[in-house]
Each structure stands twice: as C-alpha cells, then as structure tokens.
Design a protein around this motif. Structure first.
Motif, PDB file in Angstrom:
ATOM      1  N   ASP A 198      -8.422  -5.535 -27.199  1.00 51.02           N
ATOM      2  CA  ASP A 198      -8.126  -4.158 -26.783  1.00 51.02           C
ATOM      3  C   ASP A 198      -7.793  -3.340 -28.033  1.00 51.02           C
ATOM      4  OD1 ASP A 198      -7.420  -1.860 -25.531  1.00 51.02           O
ATOM      5  OD2 ASP A 198      -5.650  -2.671 -24.515  1.00 51.02           O
ATOM      6  N   PRO A 199      -8.838  -3.000 -28.780  1.00 51.86           N
ATOM      7  CA  PRO A 199      -8.636  -2.519 -30.159  1.00 51.86           C
ATOM      8  C   PRO A 199      -7.641  -1.363 -30.298  1.00 51.86           C
ATOM      9  CG  PRO A 199     -10.968  -2.756 -29.657  1.00 51.86           C
ATOM     10  CD  PRO A 199     -10.243  -2.986 -28.378  1.00 51.86           C
ATOM     11  N   ILE A 200      -7.932  -0.263 -29.638  1.00 53.92           N
ATOM     12  CA  ILE A 200      -7.127   0.914 -29.928  1.00 53.92           C
ATOM     13  C   ILE A 200      -5.682   0.753 -29.468  1.00 53.92           C
ATOM     14  CG2 ILE A 200      -6.806   3.341 -29.371  1.00 53.92           C
ATOM     15  CD1 ILE A 200      -9.684   3.790 -29.747  1.00 53.92           C
ATOM     16  N   ASN A 201      -5.520   0.257 -28.266  1.00 44.32           N
ATOM     17  CA  ASN A 201      -4.161   0.114 -27.756  1.00 44.32           C
ATOM     18  C   ASN A 201      -3.336  -0.834 -28.614  1.00 44.32           C
ATOM     19  OD1 ASN A 201      -4.338   1.919 -25.638  1.00 44.32           O
ATOM     20  ND2 ASN A 201      -5.265   0.390 -24.303  1.00 44.32           N
ATOM     21  N   THR A 202      -3.990  -1.881 -29.085  1.00 43.58           N
ATOM     22  CA  THR A 202      -3.273  -2.839 -29.916  1.00 43.58           C
ATOM     23  C   THR A 202      -2.887  -2.219 -31.262  1.00 43.58           C
ATOM     24  OG1 THR A 202      -4.524  -4.618 -28.882  1.00 43.58           O
ATOM     25  CG2 THR A 202      -3.391  -5.128 -30.935  1.00 43.58           C
ATOM     26  N   LEU A 203      -3.854  -1.557 -31.870  1.00 42.50           N
ATOM     27  CA  LEU A 203      -3.574  -0.924 -33.162  1.00 42.50           C
ATOM     28  C   LEU A 203      -2.485   0.132 -32.993  1.00 42.50           C
ATOM     29  CD1 LEU A 203      -7.225  -0.582 -34.511  1.00 42.50           C
ATOM     30  CD2 LEU A 203      -5.473  -2.179 -35.268  1.00 42.50           C
ATOM     31  N   GLN A 204      -2.602   0.831 -31.901  1.00 40.33           N
ATOM     32  CA  GLN A 204      -1.616   1.852 -31.576  1.00 40.33           C
ATOM     33  C   GLN A 204      -0.217   1.237 -31.464  1.00 40.33           C
ATOM     34  OE1 GLN A 204      -1.591   4.929 -31.393  1.00 40.33           O
ATOM     35  NE2 GLN A 204       0.080   5.521 -30.034  1.00 40.33           N
ATOM     36  N   LYS A 205      -0.180   0.080 -30.823  1.00 39.34           N
ATOM     37  CA  LYS A 205       1.084  -0.629 -30.632  1.00 39.34           C
ATOM     38  C   LYS A 205       1.695  -0.999 -31.990  1.00 39.34           C
ATOM     39  CE  LYS A 205       1.301  -4.931 -29.243  1.00 39.34           C
ATOM     40  NZ  LYS A 205       0.742  -6.108 -28.521  1.00 39.34           N
ATOM     41  N   TYR A 206       0.843  -1.489 -32.894  1.00 33.54           N
ATOM     42  CA  TYR A 206       1.326  -1.836 -34.233  1.00 33.54           C
ATOM     43  C   TYR A 206       1.911  -0.599 -34.915  1.00 33.54           C
ATOM     44  CZ  TYR A 206      -1.707  -5.993 -33.773  1.00 33.54           C
ATOM     45  OH  TYR A 206      -2.318  -7.129 -33.355  1.00 33.54           O
ATOM     46  N   TYR A 207       1.208   0.478 -34.758  1.00 38.77           N
ATOM     47  CA  TYR A 207       1.596   1.716 -35.429  1.00 38.77           C
ATOM     48  C   TYR A 207       2.955   2.204 -34.936  1.00 38.77           C
ATOM     49  CZ  TYR A 207       0.921   6.358 -37.467  1.00 38.77           C
ATOM     50  OH  TYR A 207       1.050   7.509 -38.199  1.00 38.77           O
ATOM     51  N   VAL A 208       3.110   2.179 -33.613  1.00 41.27           N
ATOM     52  CA  VAL A 208       4.377   2.620 -33.031  1.00 41.27           C
ATOM     53  C   VAL A 208       5.509   1.695 -33.478  1.00 41.27           C
ATOM     54  CG1 VAL A 208       5.654   2.878 -30.865  1.00 41.27           C
ATOM     55  CG2 VAL A 208       3.323   3.746 -31.051  1.00 41.27           C
ATOM     56  N   ARG A 209       5.217   0.377 -33.448  1.00 41.69           N
ATOM     57  CA  ARG A 209       6.240  -0.581 -33.869  1.00 41.69           C
ATOM     58  C   ARG A 209       6.635  -0.372 -35.333  1.00 41.69           C
ATOM     59  NH1 ARG A 209       5.952  -7.219 -33.514  1.00 41.69           N
ATOM     60  NH2 ARG A 209       7.858  -7.597 -34.712  1.00 41.69           N
ATOM     61  N   PHE A 210       5.619  -0.073 -36.151  1.00 40.11           N
ATOM     62  CA  PHE A 210       5.897   0.173 -37.563  1.00 40.11           C
ATOM     63  C   PHE A 210       6.911   1.309 -37.722  1.00 40.11           C
ATOM     64  CE2 PHE A 210       5.373   2.125 -41.662  1.00 40.11           C
ATOM     65  CZ  PHE A 210       5.215   1.051 -42.526  1.00 40.11           C
ATOM     66  N   HIS A 211       6.681   2.354 -36.944  1.00 38.55           N
ATOM     67  CA  HIS A 211       7.565   3.511 -37.068  1.00 38.55           C
ATOM     68  C   HIS A 211       8.967   3.229 -36.553  1.00 38.55           C
ATOM     69  CE1 HIS A 211       5.555   6.905 -38.873  1.00 38.55           C
ATOM     70  NE2 HIS A 211       4.442   6.361 -38.445  1.00 38.55           N
ATOM     71  N   GLN A 212       9.038   2.373 -35.556  1.00 39.22           N
ATOM     72  CA  GLN A 212      10.357   2.010 -35.051  1.00 39.22           C
ATOM     73  C   GLN A 212      11.126   1.193 -36.089  1.00 39.22           C
ATOM     74  OE1 GLN A 212       9.156   0.072 -31.484  1.00 39.22           O
ATOM     75  NE2 GLN A 212       9.278   1.935 -30.236  1.00 39.22           N
ATOM     76  N   GLU A 213      10.460   0.168 -36.603  1.00 42.36           N
ATOM     77  CA  GLU A 213      11.143  -0.734 -37.525  1.00 42.36           C
ATOM     78  C   GLU A 213      11.423  -0.060 -38.858  1.00 42.36           C
ATOM     79  OE1 GLU A 213      10.385  -4.716 -37.593  1.00 42.36           O
ATOM     80  OE2 GLU A 213       9.966  -4.835 -35.430  1.00 42.36           O
ATOM     81  N   ASP A 214      10.577   0.889 -39.171  1.00 46.50           N
ATOM     82  CA  ASP A 214      10.669   1.599 -40.422  1.00 46.50           C
ATOM     83  C   ASP A 214      11.953   2.437 -40.499  1.00 46.50           C
ATOM     84  OD1 ASP A 214       9.703   3.377 -42.595  1.00 46.50           O
ATOM     85  OD2 ASP A 214       9.387   4.740 -40.935  1.00 46.50           O
ATOM     86  N   LYS A 215      12.463   2.799 -39.338  1.00 44.48           N
ATOM     87  CA  LYS A 215      13.721   3.539 -39.311  1.00 44.48           C
ATOM     88  C   LYS A 215      14.872   2.665 -39.822  1.00 44.48           C
ATOM     89  CE  LYS A 215      12.494   6.674 -35.559  1.00 44.48           C
ATOM     90  NZ  LYS A 215      12.397   6.690 -34.089  1.00 44.48           N
TER      91      LYS A 215
END
Length: 562
Positions: free
Chosen positions: A184-201
């Motif tokens: 599920d390419p886009i949703n998965t990549l999207q998930k990584y991206y959102v997680r990155f921003h969360q953890e990045d805080k």
RNA sequence: GGAGCGGUAGCUCAGCUGGAUAGAGCAUUCGCCUUCUAAGCGAACGGUCGUGAGUUCGAACCUCACUCGCUUCACCA
C-alpha cells in the motif's frame, strides 16, 4: 445579426446626437423579462436634453423604427425592447444544430501557447481535496481556453524533489519495510512521514539524519536514488488511477526534479546581473522596490529552494513553448511566492514576466481548520470519489434499475458531482469540506445538469432522433424564450470565463440552462403533433448539445441515460 | 504591523460594465407522477446586502474610515 446590435442601431437612428458607443454601454438586459429583452435607461440624457427621463423615453419611442422587433415600449424612464422571438429562435437553433461541437467558439487567443501548471501532487503523499481543486480548475481552464482558440499545455509539476524525501528515506530506513510499502505504497509512505514528524518533536537530531539523506540524493548516491525512483513510480501509478477516473491527462509530467540541472544557470544569471546578495549566510535577491520580502535563492547550506526551481521552470517554459501566457493554478496562500517569482524575472530583464499569471484558489478546511499532511489531517480524494460513486450506484439501483451501463454511469455521476461541486463557486472562495454537500445530487449540482441532459436525450430518442436541420425553427412559444436567450449567450459566457480564468461562470450557466429546461419540460408537452413540434425538438436538441458542451468544459461527462 | 481575500436569507452561495419590487440551492412547511426519466416542477417561509460617512438622478456594486474572519510575510512547497 446580433440582437444587441439591432437595438443599438434602432437607438442610434433615433438619437443622432448621442455617440453610438455610449448607447451600447448603457443598454442592459433586464432581470425580469417582463421588462423586455433589452432595456435602455434614459437617465444619462436628462442633463444634456434638459428633460425628465420619462419624457425622453416617451419621445424616443416615437422616433424609433420598430421594424424587426416584436414591440418597443416605454416603462417610465426606460425604453424596453422585445425581440422577434421566432426569428431569433431560428437563428440561434440553426447555429447550434449546424455545428454543435463548435458552437460558442471564438478567437481570443490566436492559437497562442499557454502552459498551465496544475495538479502537482507530492510524491509519497496521497492526493487531497486541495490537489483536486488545482487539477479540475486547471483542466477546465485548458478546455475553456481551447474554446477561445488558445493552445493550452497541461503541465503536472510533480512534487518529486525536496527535503521531504530526506525525511522519508530516513524514516524508511528506521522503520520501513519493502513489503509494507509495496502492499500500500502511498498510505505506508505517508505513515512514515507522519511518524517522522511526531518523533522529530522529541528528537530534533532526526532532522540531521533527514538532511544527510537528502544531500545523498542530491549527490547522486546510489541507494538514495534507487529509493527516490521507487517512491516516485509507486506514487505515480496511484495518481494515474485518479486521473483516469477524472478523465484528465497531461502534456508533461516534468516535476521539480526535472529542473535539478537547470538551476545553476539561473543562479549564474542572477549573479551576472549583480542581483545576488549575501544575507545571514544565504543568497538572496532583494525585492525592496517591489515592496516584497527578499527572495531566498540559496540556503545557508547551499541548497536551492522552491523559487529557484520555479525560476528555472518559468525560463524553461518560455524557451520551450514561447508562451503568450503562463498560468499557475496554485492555492491562494502562495500568492506571495508568485509575486516574488515575477519580480525576480523582471529584475532579470524578462518582459514576459507580465504574461505569468497566478490563478489562485481558496483554501479547503475541515471543521474550520486548515488541512495538514504533516499532522495527518487530510481528506483523501480517492475516498471522496469512491463514496460519491457508490452513492450514485445506489441511486441508479433505486431510480433506474434497468439501466444497462449502470456502473459506467455511476462513475460519471459520482465523479461529476464532486468535480462540479468544486467548480461551481468562485475559485477564490474558501470552503469547509462537508462530504454530504460534495456528494449531493439534488439542487445546484452536477447531477442536476446531467439529469436535464439525460431527459433531453430521452425525448430525442422517443422522437426517433429526426433530422432537424431542415425543419422550420421559428419557435414562437413564449415558454421557450428564456431558453433560447440563454442558448444565445453561450459564446459570451465562455469568453467571460476565459477572461476571468473562472470555470464557475460556466457552471453557473449550465445550472441556469438546466433549470430553464426543466421548467419548460415540466410545463410544456414536447411530443405532440402540431406545427411547432419540429421546432420544439430542435430546441431540445440544442439544449442537449449546449449542456453537454458546458459540462465538457468543466470536465464533467454527460450520460445519455441515468 | 505590511500584503491579499472575504463579510448578502438559519446554512452554502449568485448578483456581468453602478439602474426598475435584492436572487438561487439547501433546510423547514405544503402541493404535483394514468401522457416525454419526480436526481424533477410549483407554492409558502425567510434579508437594516458587516458598520458609518461620501460620490451619484440612482449604490450590494465606486471612494474613505472602522470592524470581524481567513491566508501570507527568508532558509517547507
């Protein structure tokens, strides 16, 4: 002859002292057809003629040659003109039936090239309602411009480059797996991206990691490049599914990455002209004299920015297409960027900067809040379209269960509702997303217009699709008159839409025509044997053609049955 | 604070170059399918056009001031 010119002539003859152009600008179309088809207010003559407007109108009526009009009457300070319905009807219907495809065409553009920067979704992110706006507005403008003889070039300026790829790669290396992405390419990549921003805080050092990955990509590192290509192609595949559903294609998919090797030249040009300045370690172009903030050309770390890329793109498009206009269908929140872009091009000495037009559109919010990919607050276009289609499917099962190509029509109606909803209001209006509103099929909606068209087709089928081009088309029926007048306005409506870059003008027109037709349909029996039957059928056919054409200009399909 | 966009019926919006009693749709209430598709048609209800001045024979529309909402103002795109 043009009906308005007929009125102008009649007035000019009766008013030899008044400039014909002044007369023309004063003529108006009364809102209430009780007051005629054209009206001439006499107020502005009161001063020069030293008479009350009522008197002027009363005198005027004596001097006007009423030949060729149904009647010309005085109503207080107005002179009201009623056109010869039969004659006008015959002229308009004939023009439409003779060449339905080209009815309403004109030549404002002289075949000039007009690249349109539109859609431009970001790789590895799902398409949202915001991208829908850019996509459908751009698509509609391309069709409208074609109708007034421009040559649009639809460019999908894909967001396939930028620091977000660094973040994505960093995230993928930390938490991702190939299988998961493939599933599920886009949703998965999207998930990584959102997680990155969360953890990045919590862990700001993640940003360094992301920056490093992006640097690798820019330097042509093998692994980074491989990941980039993979993310890009997976994303594009899914985008294509949506474009197919919308019936939209592009002339170019040159996105941001395409300009990677074209930016040095821009920087060099800026340098040669002595426009680059250093400020806080970054390279900028000062735009003080335009009352704008400085344009950041290079970051402290030497990386280029959005505007540098857009400068390269603008120059590339000028060289490649030698455009007469260059359009950017991009959200209103970026207007500052486009002002800067044009200002820098001006500074570079390019006069054609004036031919660049930002076509902004309003923001879509949800619950009053701005959508944000970073915070995972998105409305997925795919879901909206699917919801609309299944609702249409349900309606068809209820209302027209015997329909043969039900699935195809469900798509046309569902997608049509969503697209029409997006185009029916002025571009710049913001709107708060409400699914029920978007997939509504009643009232001022796409399906309402489609329904009127389907009804017209149904009548023509019942009548056996007769050849109407040779019929006597002098339809004098007053009930048909409003429709005739609307049909006659199609051309100027298209021109206005083109001038204002405003598809909603077409949508409003389609609604009005559909409404007038539905009223006519409800009150007049069309398939009865009498002298005007063929003329009525010609009217139905003309309405059908023009509704279809108007929907086509919006990128909405017109099924013959629904 | 600078720049931009907007404030019209309970909600969503039209209103083209200033002109004749400010219009639709939705919602609410009520009518209309034995004749061309009721995804429709008709009726009722609903407005100090953000506020205040000004220009004009005439302003929702033009000018100015004020006010409220949204967007944006250098290392995202």
């Amino acid at each position: 002859m043009d009906a308005k010119q007929q009125v102008v002539q009649a007035l000019a003859q009766a008013l030899p002292d008044v400039d014909a152009h002044d007369i023309e600008t004063k003529i108006e179309r009364p809102k209430d057809s009780q007051n005629g088809d054209f009206a001439f207010p006499t107020f502005f003559l009161a001063k020069t003629q030293h008479k009350a407007p009522q008197m002027i109108a009363a005198d005027l009526i004596e001097a006007i040659d009423q030949n060729g009009f149904e009647k010309v009457v005085v109503a207080g300070p107005y002179v009201n003109f009623f056109l010869d319905k039969g004659q006008i009807a015959a002229e308009i219907l004939q023009a439409i039936l003779a060449d339905p495809e080209n009815y309403g065409n004109s030549d404002l553009g002289n075949a000039g090239n007009v690249p349109i920067d539109m859609s431009s979704p970001n790789i590895a992110k799902p398409m949202s309602m915001g991208h829908l706006r850019s996509t459908v507005i751009g698509n509609s403008l391309a069709k409208i411009l074609t109708k007034v003889n421009y040559n649009p070039i639809k460019i999908n300026h894909l967001g396939d480059w930028g620091t977000q790829f660094g973040k994505l790669m960093a995230a993928y290396k930390m938490w991702g797996s190939e299988e998961e992405v493939k599933a599920d390419p886009i949703n998965t990549l999207q998930k990584y991206y959102v997680r990155f921003h969360q953890e990045d805080k919590e862990n700001p050092e993640l940003d360094d990691d992301a920056r490093a990955w992006f640097k690798k990509l820019e330097d042509g590192d093998e692994e980074a490049t491989h990941l980039w290509k993979w993310f890009r192609s997976e994303s594009l595949k899914l985008f294509m599914k949506i474009y197919d559903l919308l019936g939209i294609d592009f002339d170019s998919y040159n996105g941001e990455a395409f300009y990677n090797d074209k930016m040095d030249e821009v920087v060099q040009m800026l340098e040669d002209k002595g426009l680059l300045q250093e400020s806080k370690g970054a390279e900028i172009v000062d735009l003080e004299k335009y009352n704008l903030n400085p344009a950041l050309i290079k970051k402290t770390d030497g990386a280029t920015l959005y505007i540098t890329r857009d400068l390269a793109a603008a120059i590339y498009r000028k060289r490649t297409y030698d455009f007469v206009q260059s359009l950017y269908v991009v959200g209103n929140e970026q207007q500052n960027h486009f002002k800067q872009l044009k200002a820098v091009l001006k500074e570079l000495g390019f006069d054609w900067a004036d031919d660049i037009h930002h076509i902004p559109f309003g923001l879509i919010t949800q619950g009053g809040r701005k959508l944000s990919t970073r915070e995972g607050r998105v409305i997925l276009l795919e879901n909206v379209l699917n919801d609309a289609i299944s609702l249409a499917r349900k309606q068809i099962a209820e209302k027209n269960p015997d329909l043969k190509n039900a699935e195809e029509v469900a798509q046309q109606v569902g997608v049509g509702a969503v697209v029409f909803h997006d185009l029916k209001n002025e571009r710049l209006n913001n709107f708060d997303f409400d699914l029920e509103e978007v997939v509504r099929f009643e009232g001022e909606t796409g399906p309402y217009v489609q329904y009127a068209h389907a009804r017209s087709q149904s009548i023509l089928r019942k009548a056996g699709n007769p050849d109407l081009t040779t019929a006597n088309l002098a339809l004098g029926d007053p009930a048909a008159w409003e429709i005739i007048k609307s049909l006659g306005q199609f051309g100027e409506i298209i021109q206005r839409a083109a001038r204002e870059y405003e598809p909603s003008v077409i949508a409003k027109y389609a609604l009005q025509l559909a409404k007038e037709f539905n009223q006519y349909y409800a009150h007049t029996k069309i398939l009865v044997e009498d002298d005007e039957k063929m003329a009525r059928l010609a009217l139905v056919e003309a309405v059908s053609d023009v509704l279809k054409s108007a929907l086509e200009l919006l990128g909405v399909q017109a099924p013959d049955e629904m």
